[in-house]
Design a protein around this motif. Structure first.
Motif, PDB file in Angstrom:
ATOM      1  N   SER A   1       0.828  -1.215   0.000  1.00 49.06           N
ATOM      2  CA  SER A   1       0.000   0.000   0.000  1.00 49.06           C
ATOM      3  C   SER A   1       0.858   1.259   0.000  1.00 49.06           C
ATOM      4  O   SER A   1       0.538   2.238  -0.688  1.00 49.06           O
ATOM      5  CB  SER A   1      -0.971   0.002   1.188  1.00 49.06           C
ATOM      6  N   ALA A   2       1.957   1.254   0.730  1.00 47.93           N
ATOM      7  CA  ALA A   2       2.837   2.425   0.760  1.00 47.93           C
ATOM      8  C   ALA A   2       3.476   2.654  -0.610  1.00 47.93           C
ATOM      9  O   ALA A   2       3.553   3.794  -1.092  1.00 47.93           O
ATOM     10  CB  ALA A   2       3.911   2.258   1.835  1.00 47.93           C
ATOM     11  N   MET A   3       3.922   1.590  -1.255  1.00 44.31           N
ATOM     12  CA  MET A   3       4.534   1.727  -2.585  1.00 44.31           C
ATOM     13  C   MET A   3       3.509   2.197  -3.622  1.00 44.31           C
ATOM     14  O   MET A   3       3.842   2.975  -4.520  1.00 44.31           O
ATOM     15  CB  MET A   3       5.172   0.410  -3.024  1.00 44.31           C
ATOM     16  N   GLU A   4       2.277   1.749  -3.479  1.00 42.29           N
ATOM     17  CA  GLU A   4       1.225   2.193  -4.397  1.00 42.29           C
ATOM     18  C   GLU A   4       1.009   3.701  -4.265  1.00 42.29           C
ATOM     19  O   GLU A   4       0.860   4.403  -5.261  1.00 42.29           O
ATOM     20  CB  GLU A   4      -0.071   1.431  -4.110  1.00 42.29           C
ATOM     21  N   ILE A   5       1.020   4.194  -3.034  1.00 49.96           N
ATOM     22  CA  ILE A   5       0.857   5.629  -2.793  1.00 49.96           C
ATOM     23  C   ILE A   5       2.004   6.407  -3.415  1.00 49.96           C
ATOM     24  O   ILE A   5       1.806   7.453  -4.040  1.00 49.96           O
ATOM     25  CB  ILE A   5       0.759   5.923  -1.274  1.00 49.96           C
ATOM     26  N   LEU A   6       3.226   5.928  -3.256  1.00 51.72           N
ATOM     27  CA  LEU A   6       4.392   6.629  -3.807  1.00 51.72           C
ATOM     28  C   LEU A   6       4.316   6.748  -5.324  1.00 51.72           C
ATOM     29  O   LEU A   6       4.812   7.709  -5.900  1.00 51.72           O
ATOM     30  CB  LEU A   6       5.683   5.910  -3.425  1.00 51.72           C
ATOM     31  N   GLN A   7       3.693   5.783  -5.974  1.00 52.59           N
ATOM     32  CA  GLN A   7       3.632   5.767  -7.430  1.00 52.59           C
ATOM     33  C   GLN A   7       2.395   6.478  -7.984  1.00 52.59           C
ATOM     34  O   GLN A   7       2.306   6.704  -9.185  1.00 52.59           O
ATOM     35  CB  GLN A   7       3.658   4.318  -7.924  1.00 52.59           C
ATOM     36  N   HIS A   8       1.472   6.853  -7.109  1.00 52.69           N
ATOM     37  CA  HIS A   8       0.234   7.492  -7.556  1.00 52.69           C
ATOM     38  C   HIS A   8       0.522   8.926  -8.003  1.00 52.69           C
ATOM     39  O   HIS A   8       1.166   9.685  -7.292  1.00 52.69           O
ATOM     40  CB  HIS A   8      -0.790   7.485  -6.419  1.00 52.69           C
ATOM     41  N   PRO A   9       0.055   9.335  -9.182  1.00 55.39           N
ATOM     42  CA  PRO A   9       0.421  10.653  -9.716  1.00 55.39           C
ATOM     43  C   PRO A   9      -0.255  11.848  -9.034  1.00 55.39           C
ATOM     44  O   PRO A   9       0.240  12.963  -9.124  1.00 55.39           O
ATOM     45  CB  PRO A   9       0.000  10.565 -11.186  1.00 55.39           C
ATOM     46  N   THR A  10      -1.371  11.639  -8.327  1.00 56.28           N
ATOM     47  CA  THR A  10      -2.103  12.786  -7.782  1.00 56.28           C
ATOM     48  C   THR A  10      -2.427  12.641  -6.297  1.00 56.28           C
ATOM     49  O   THR A  10      -3.354  13.257  -5.804  1.00 56.28           O
ATOM     50  CB  THR A  10      -3.420  13.001  -8.553  1.00 56.28           C
TER      51      THR A  10
ATOM     52  N   ASP B   1      -2.442  13.044  -2.252  1.00 54.48           N
ATOM     53  CA  ASP B   1      -2.272  14.135  -1.300  1.00 54.48           C
ATOM     54  C   ASP B   1      -0.868  14.084  -0.691  1.00 54.48           C
ATOM     55  O   ASP B   1      -0.374  13.008  -0.345  1.00 54.48           O
ATOM     56  CB  ASP B   1      -3.342  13.986  -0.205  1.00 54.48           C
ATOM     57  N   SER B   2      -0.228  15.235  -0.527  1.00 53.41           N
ATOM     58  CA  SER B   2       1.159  15.271  -0.053  1.00 53.41           C
ATOM     59  C   SER B   2       1.307  14.725   1.376  1.00 53.41           C
ATOM     60  O   SER B   2       2.325  14.101   1.692  1.00 53.41           O
ATOM     61  CB  SER B   2       1.723  16.691  -0.131  1.00 53.41           C
ATOM     62  N   ALA B   3       0.317  14.934   2.229  1.00 56.93           N
ATOM     63  CA  ALA B   3       0.394  14.414   3.602  1.00 56.93           C
ATOM     64  C   ALA B   3       0.340  12.883   3.614  1.00 56.93           C
ATOM     65  O   ALA B   3       1.059  12.228   4.379  1.00 56.93           O
ATOM     66  CB  ALA B   3      -0.720  14.995   4.468  1.00 56.93           C
ATOM     67  N   ILE B   4      -0.480  12.319   2.767  1.00 60.14           N
ATOM     68  CA  ILE B   4      -0.565  10.857   2.664  1.00 60.14           C
ATOM     69  C   ILE B   4       0.730  10.304   2.083  1.00 60.14           C
ATOM     70  O   ILE B   4       1.265   9.303   2.566  1.00 60.14           O
ATOM     71  CB  ILE B   4      -1.782  10.433   1.819  1.00 60.14           C
ATOM     72  N   TRP B   5       1.250  10.976   1.061  1.00 57.21           N
ATOM     73  CA  TRP B   5       2.517  10.557   0.448  1.00 57.21           C
ATOM     74  C   TRP B   5       3.632  10.584   1.493  1.00 57.21           C
ATOM     75  O   TRP B   5       4.416   9.639   1.610  1.00 57.21           O
ATOM     76  CB  TRP B   5       2.846  11.466  -0.729  1.00 57.21           C
ATOM     77  N   ALA B   6       3.706  11.651   2.273  1.00 58.63           N
ATOM     78  CA  ALA B   6       4.748  11.786   3.304  1.00 58.63           C
ATOM     79  C   ALA B   6       4.614  10.699   4.368  1.00 58.63           C
ATOM     80  O   ALA B   6       5.619  10.154   4.846  1.00 58.63           O
ATOM     81  CB  ALA B   6       4.682  13.165   3.940  1.00 58.63           C
ATOM     82  N   SER B   7       3.395  10.350   4.727  1.00 59.58           N
ATOM     83  CA  SER B   7       3.175   9.289   5.713  1.00 59.58           C
ATOM     84  C   SER B   7       3.649   7.938   5.179  1.00 59.58           C
ATOM     85  O   SER B   7       4.263   7.147   5.907  1.00 59.58           O
ATOM     86  CB  SER B   7       1.688   9.220   6.087  1.00 59.58           C
ATOM     87  N   ALA B   8       3.389   7.678   3.909  1.00 59.95           N
ATOM     88  CA  ALA B   8       3.838   6.422   3.295  1.00 59.95           C
ATOM     89  C   ALA B   8       5.365   6.362   3.259  1.00 59.95           C
ATOM     90  O   ALA B   8       5.966   5.322   3.559  1.00 59.95           O
ATOM     91  CB  ALA B   8       3.251   6.283   1.886  1.00 59.95           C
ATOM     92  N   VAL B   9       6.018   7.471   2.919  1.00 60.27           N
ATOM     93  CA  VAL B   9       7.479   7.524   2.897  1.00 60.27           C
ATOM     94  C   VAL B   9       8.030   7.303   4.309  1.00 60.27           C
ATOM     95  O   VAL B   9       8.978   6.535   4.503  1.00 60.27           O
ATOM     96  CB  VAL B   9       7.985   8.857   2.316  1.00 60.27           C
TER      97      VAL B   9
END
Length: 116
Positions: A12-21, A23-31
């Motif tokens: 799920s975290a890798m899917e978020i990192l690859q998603h083009p649009t 939310d930056s807060a969700i992306w940062a949480s996945a990272v």
């Protein structure tokens, strides 16, 4: 296991990192999750990217020592000045992350080394 550790899986975290649009807060949480709990090869890539981003964005900020696992450690007062926040605010943020992750992030000189 902390609640934060349960929030993500590698997939799920890798899917978020690859998603083009995403939310930056969700992306940062996945990272953040991958840096802490992801496979070693992903952690290494993200640590390299983080180090590069830190040196580009904050060239004056240099690691003072290195943690037991080789991660750079910064002086809290210097970090606070660089981020234009108070040392108390920086310490509170560090403690918040330690509680959230269930992992020690702040180290004393006795816990670190000058060699990477």
């Amino acid at each position: 296991m902390t609640d934060f550790k349960k929030e993500w899986t590698v997939e799920s975290a890798m899917e978020i990192l690859q998603h083009p649009t995403v939310d930056s807060a969700i992306w940062a949480s996945a990272v953040e999750w991958l840096l802490l709990y992801g496979p070693p090869e992903i952690q290494e890539l993200l640590q390299q990217a983080s180090g590069h981003a830190t040196s580009e964005s904050f060239p004056e900020l240099k690691p003072q020592r290195y943690g037991p696992d080789g991660t750079p450690c910064y002086d809290l007062a210097e970090l606070a000045r660089t981020l234009d926040i108070s040392e108390e605010e920086a310490r509170a943020k560090l403690m918040e992350k330690e509680m959230k992750h269930g992992i020690q992030h702040g180290f004393s000189d006795d816990d670190t080394t000058t060699l990477q």
